[in-house]
Design an enzyme around this catalytic site. Structure first.
Site, PDB file in Angstrom:
ATOM      1  N   LYS A 193      -0.955   7.542  -6.170  1.00 59.40           N
ATOM      2  CA  LYS A 193      -1.567   6.429  -5.437  1.00 59.40           C
ATOM      3  C   LYS A 193      -2.348   6.992  -4.260  1.00 59.40           C
ATOM      4  O   LYS A 193      -1.810   7.739  -3.437  1.00 59.40           O
ATOM      5  CB  LYS A 193      -0.469   5.517  -4.896  1.00 59.40           C
TER       6      LYS A 193
HETATM    7  O1  G3P Z   1       2.242  -2.488  -5.250  1.00 59.11           O
HETATM    8  C1  G3P Z   1       1.817  -2.888  -3.975  1.00 59.11           C
HETATM    9  C2  G3P Z   1       2.823  -3.755  -3.369  1.00 59.11           C
HETATM   10  O2  G3P Z   1       4.007  -3.036  -3.265  1.00 59.11           O
HETATM   11  C3  G3P Z   1       2.509  -4.379  -2.065  1.00 59.11           C
HETATM   12  O3  G3P Z   1       3.236  -5.541  -2.049  1.00 59.11           O
HETATM   13  O4  G3P Z   1       4.548  -7.342  -1.155  1.00 59.11           O
HETATM   14  O5  G3P Z   1       4.102  -5.336   0.250  1.00 59.11           O
HETATM   15  O6  G3P Z   1       2.281  -6.962  -0.247  1.00 59.11           O
HETATM   16  P1  G3P Z   1       3.549  -6.334  -0.711  1.00 59.11           P
END
Ligand code: G3P
Length: 218
Positions: free
Chosen positions: A83
């Site tokens: 990533k």
């Molecule tokens: O895969 C990306 C994700 O983990 C971000 O999610 O819930 O932190 O916005 P969030």
């Protein structure tokens, strides 16, 4: 459509993997820090549970540092995907790594322009963060749809991973748009299984069956 699970928690990964519906895993520094374990050891364990792509994020901000970290992370297991944040330095790293045969997932993507740039750089995966767009009052569904239009219009090799999924409707919208992948948190996957009428209907079937057995025994 492929389902990835968005977590670094081994129990959650094992539980969903056992159901046979998981094609990959995405992690990030926040998810790994939540587990409180040595990140590389945790990633190795994840790679043993799921055969598909496992995303591990670099921390460096400069191209050289990202490339160095990525090369090291990619030795953990053959299914590691790197990533890389959606920055100019990150995009340079994507090009270098993809040329070396190391797969990348461009993360922290919040606009259609960023999707286009990451696709042109040759990223294997691109992750629009739709939940965070929604939190910001922006139209997250347009983001999914238009990302797919862009990818298909030029037959880019990149696969869209719909990320930052907040609810089961987000998964439906991803599927309707033909998104290649949704990376889904454990709690949302759990909800996707459930409908009150399934439980109600099952209870009614079992109770009617029992009534018939009692009648036949008389
Ligand atoms: O895969 C990306 C994700 O983990 C971000 O999610 O819930 O932190 O916005 P969030």
């Amino acid at each position: 459509m492929k389902f990835f699970i968005d977590t670094a928690n081994l129990d959650q990964i094992r539980e969903m993997q056992a159901l046979g519906i998981i094609d990959g895993v995405t992690t990030n520094p926040t998810l790994l820090s939540r587990e409180g374990r040595e990140p590389k050891e945790q990633l190795k364990k994840i790679c043993k549970i799921v055969e598909g792509p496992i995303s591990a994020e670099v921390i460096g901000l400069k191209t050289e540092k990202m490339v160095e970290e990525a090369r090291e992370l990619s030795t953990l297991a053959p299914n590691i995907v790197i990533k890389i944040p959606m920055t100019k330095e990150g995009i340079k790293a994507v090009k270098i790594l993809e040329n070396e045969g190391i797969k990348t997932n461009v993360t922290l993507v919040f606009s259609q322009n960023q999707v286009l740039i990451a696709a042109k750089a040759g990223a294997s995966y691109i992750s629009p963060f739709i939940g965070r767009l929604m939190d910001n009052g922006q139209n997250e569904i347009d983001m999914i749809r238009e990302s797919m239009v862009i990818i298909k219009a030029y037959n880019f090799k990149s696969e869209i991973i719909v990320a930052s999924v907040r609810n089961s409707r987000h998964v439906i919208e991803s599927a309707k748009s033909g998104a290649h992948i949704a990376t889904i948190p454990f709690a949302v996957l759990e909800k996707m299984f459930k409908h009150p009428n399934t439980d109600k209907g099952l209870n009614a079937f079992l109770s009617d069956w029992e009534k018939l057995q009692t009648k036949l025994r008389k």
